[in-house]
Design a protein around this motif. Structure first.
Motif, short mmCIF file in Angstrom:
data_model
loop_
_atom_site.label_atom_id
_atom_site.label_comp_id
_atom_site.label_asym_id
_atom_site.label_seq_id
_atom_site.Cartn_x
_atom_site.Cartn_y
_atom_site.Cartn_z
N THR A 45 0.84 -1.21 0.00
CA THR A 45 0.00 0.00 0.00
C THR A 45 0.86 1.25 0.00
N GLN A 46 1.97 1.19 0.70
CA GLN A 46 2.87 2.35 0.75
C GLN A 46 3.38 2.69 -0.65
N LEU A 47 3.62 1.70 -1.48
CA LEU A 47 4.05 1.97 -2.85
C LEU A 47 2.95 2.67 -3.63
N LEU A 48 1.71 2.24 -3.45
CA LEU A 48 0.59 2.92 -4.10
C LEU A 48 0.53 4.38 -3.66
N GLU A 49 0.73 4.62 -2.37
CA GLU A 49 0.72 5.99 -1.85
C GLU A 49 1.85 6.81 -2.48
N GLU A 50 3.02 6.21 -2.63
CA GLU A 50 4.15 6.92 -3.25
C GLU A 50 3.85 7.24 -4.71
N ILE A 51 3.25 6.31 -5.42
CA ILE A 51 2.89 6.55 -6.82
C ILE A 51 1.90 7.71 -6.92
N PHE A 52 0.91 7.72 -6.05
CA PHE A 52 -0.09 8.78 -6.09
C PHE A 52 0.50 10.14 -5.74
N ASP B 98 -8.07 13.51 -0.29
CA ASP B 98 -9.17 12.59 0.06
C ASP B 98 -9.49 11.65 -1.10
N ASP B 99 -9.49 12.19 -2.34
CA ASP B 99 -9.73 11.36 -3.52
C ASP B 99 -8.63 10.31 -3.66
N GLN B 100 -7.39 10.73 -3.45
CA GLN B 100 -6.27 9.79 -3.55
C GLN B 100 -6.41 8.67 -2.53
N LEU B 101 -6.78 9.02 -1.33
CA LEU B 101 -6.98 8.02 -0.29
C LEU B 101 -8.11 7.07 -0.66
N GLU B 102 -9.18 7.61 -1.21
CA GLU B 102 -10.32 6.78 -1.63
C GLU B 102 -9.90 5.82 -2.74
N ILE B 103 -9.11 6.29 -3.69
CA ILE B 103 -8.65 5.41 -4.77
C ILE B 103 -7.80 4.28 -4.20
#
Length: 152
Positions: free
Chosen positions: A99-106, A118-123
């Motif tokens: 999940t941390q990698l997804l957060e870094e990508i976003f 908030d949208d990024q977190l929802e995605i």
């Protein structure tokens, strides 16, 4: 198309499309590059309609389908995949993305995309739910309904 050279990529593409709910995988957004007479490399383009649309809201993400996508292109790709285990290998690969990698990508999404934190977190939440709960379910349906009839 009689022969696809990069068959090992085809299950990856199908699983990726189901994970992100890419409802627009058609013959218009693949490129077939001829490597030798009758032998092609299949590449995908145009991911504008992931999450079911090019214009979605965080609310829409909660309503993404858990069903098979209507795609003759997925069916064509599936006809070249020799082992159904290839799908499960790719599902597992998607499920092991941290999940941390997804957060870094976003974090690299350009500001002009107007995607709020908030949208990024929802995605990210939707991606996590889809990969762990929905993706295995829809891939079972895909294998049973589309893949196996092509490989009796």
């Amino acid at each position: 198309v009689k022969s696809i050279v990069n068959t090992s990529d085809l299950a990856k593409i199908i699983v990726f499309d189901y994970w992100l709910c890419n409802t627009d995988r058609t013959k218009k957004n693949i490129i077939l590059q001829e490597k030798s007479p009758g032998n092609y490399i299949l590449n995908v383009i145009d991911h504008a309609e992931i999450f079911g649309s090019f214009s979605w809201t965080a609310e829409d993400l909660q309503q993404l389908p858990h069903t098979l996508l209507k795609s003759a292109t997925h069916q064509m790709m599936a006809s070249f995949i020799k082992e159904e285990e290839a799908f499960w290998k790719e599902v597992e690969r998607v499920q092991t993305i941290p999940t941390q990698l997804l957060e870094e990508i976003f974090a690299f999404i350009p500001p002009d995309w107007n995607l709020s934190p908030d949208d990024q977190l929802e995605i990210i939440n939707v991606l996590n739910t889809r990969r762990h709960k929905i993706l295995p379910e829809v891939m079972r349906k895909f294998i049973k309904t589309i893949y196996r009839p092509l490989h009796p």
